[in-house]
Scaffold this active site. Structure first.
Site, short mmCIF file in Angstrom:
data_model
loop_
_atom_site.label_atom_id
_atom_site.label_comp_id
_atom_site.label_asym_id
_atom_site.label_seq_id
_atom_site.Cartn_x
_atom_site.Cartn_y
_atom_site.Cartn_z
N ASP A 244 0.84 -1.19 0.00
CA ASP A 244 0.00 0.00 0.00
C ASP A 244 0.88 1.25 0.00
O ASP A 244 1.71 1.44 0.89
CB ASP A 244 -0.91 0.00 1.24
CG ASP A 244 -1.81 1.22 1.29
OD1 ASP A 244 -2.96 1.13 0.82
OD2 ASP A 244 -1.37 2.27 1.81
N TYR B 111 2.71 9.98 -0.41
CA TYR B 111 3.74 9.36 0.41
C TYR B 111 5.14 9.64 -0.15
O TYR B 111 6.12 9.53 0.59
CB TYR B 111 3.55 7.85 0.51
CG TYR B 111 2.31 7.39 1.24
CD1 TYR B 111 1.45 8.30 1.87
CD2 TYR B 111 1.98 6.04 1.30
CE1 TYR B 111 0.32 7.86 2.53
CE2 TYR B 111 0.85 5.60 1.95
CZ TYR B 111 0.01 6.51 2.55
OH TYR B 111 -1.11 6.09 3.20
N LYS C 14 -2.89 5.82 -4.23
CA LYS C 14 -3.99 6.74 -3.95
C LYS C 14 -3.72 8.09 -4.60
O LYS C 14 -2.57 8.50 -4.75
CB LYS C 14 -4.17 6.93 -2.44
CG LYS C 14 -4.15 5.64 -1.64
CD LYS C 14 -4.25 5.89 -0.16
CE LYS C 14 -3.93 4.65 0.63
NZ LYS C 14 -2.49 4.34 0.70
N HIS D 177 -7.82 9.56 -2.02
CA HIS D 177 -7.14 9.47 -0.72
C HIS D 177 -7.97 10.07 0.42
O HIS D 177 -7.93 9.57 1.54
CB HIS D 177 -5.77 10.13 -0.81
CG HIS D 177 -4.81 9.64 0.21
ND1 HIS D 177 -3.46 9.73 0.07
CD2 HIS D 177 -4.99 9.03 1.42
CE1 HIS D 177 -2.84 9.21 1.11
NE2 HIS D 177 -3.76 8.79 1.95
#
Length: 265
Positions: A52, A57, A82, A113
């Site tokens: 994930d 990120y 996402k 997200h």
């Protein structure tokens, strides 16, 4: 502990478009740079087959590199990323950037997200449906949505999210939330399961001690028995392996009820 000692769970859920998602995944939030490569590699070596990540990120390239160098076939790993609502209007470009960074021609799950304002959610969801139709994402879903927002995008497009990724742990358990999602045919995926004081909670620690397990293993096992997807994260290889070692025990009904009850306190 050696890898031969690990007893990984094999449970999966079948999502809207027929794709199987492993209930246990490896989360990568706040893991960047070489740490992300090493941690993802350790997870794959331990046997995780679900990764994930997310655009925000900033580690998609590192996750993709670890997967490419792992020797594990791409088709054997479920990959999620996402798209933030700030990329509304550029959804497909964002996904293609993610695919380039991950080194793959599709993701298994693509999520909004978090929710946006006004018509953003519906507009984004239409782009997500297009991405699925183009084969860029096998399944599409949302994160941090409530039932009303799920209904909004479903009613507007005729396509329901396959999954909703929300913050989840025994301390946040809410039977109504599970029921609302399941009535809509939307799977629940939990994040931050090992945060918020869960690892130190006296009742969780007591159950873990009695079963000769770690508090993290008890929490992860609790998710699995509720058929809630869970994505624990760590940068420590030993902890990564330990978190996956949850296939060899079962929580009894009394322990499950006691853990559920923590959400009402």
């Amino acid at each position: 502990m050696t890898d031969r000692d690990l007893q990984l769970p094999d449970q999966t859920l079948t999502l809207t478009n027929g794709t199987s998602i492993p209930l246990l995944g490896f989360g990568t939030w706040q893991i960047t740079g070489d740490d992300a490569v090493r941690a993802t590699a350790a997870a794959l070596e331990a046997g995780y087959r679900h990764l994930d990540t997310a655009t925000v990120y900033g580690n998609e390239a590192e996750v993709g590199r670890a997967l490419a160098e792992s020797g594990v076939a791409r088709e054997d790993v479920f990959v999620t990323t996402k798209c933030p609502p700030g990329r509304a209007g550029r959804e497909l470009d964002t996904l293609r950037e993610s695919l380039d960074l991950l080194g793959t021609d599709h993701v298994d799950l693509w999520l909004i997200h978090w929710s946006g304002r006004g018509s953003t959610n519906v507009d984004m969801w239409r782009a997500f449906v297009e991405a699925r139709e183009q084969g860029l994402a096998r399944e599409i879903g949302v994160s941090n949505f409530d039932a009303a927002l799920i209904d909004e995008v479903t009613d507007a497009t005729g396509v329901r999210p396959a999954i909703d990724q929300v913050e989840w742990s025994p301390l946040l358990f809410d039977a109504a939330t599970l029921r609302e999602h399941r009535e809509r045919g939307v799977a629940v995926e939990g994040y931050s399961a090992l945060r918020g004081g869960t690892l130190d909670h006296p009742e969780i620690v007591a159950i873990a001690g009695r079963l000769d397990r770690t508090p993290a293993q008890v929490i992860i096992r609790w998710h699995l028995q509720h058929e809630v997807v869970v994505i624990p994260k760590s940068v420590h290889p030993e902890r990564i392996r330990s978190n996956a070692d949850v296939g060899g025990f079962v929580l009894g009904d009394e322990d499950m009820a006691a853990l559920d009850a923590l959400g009402g306190r």
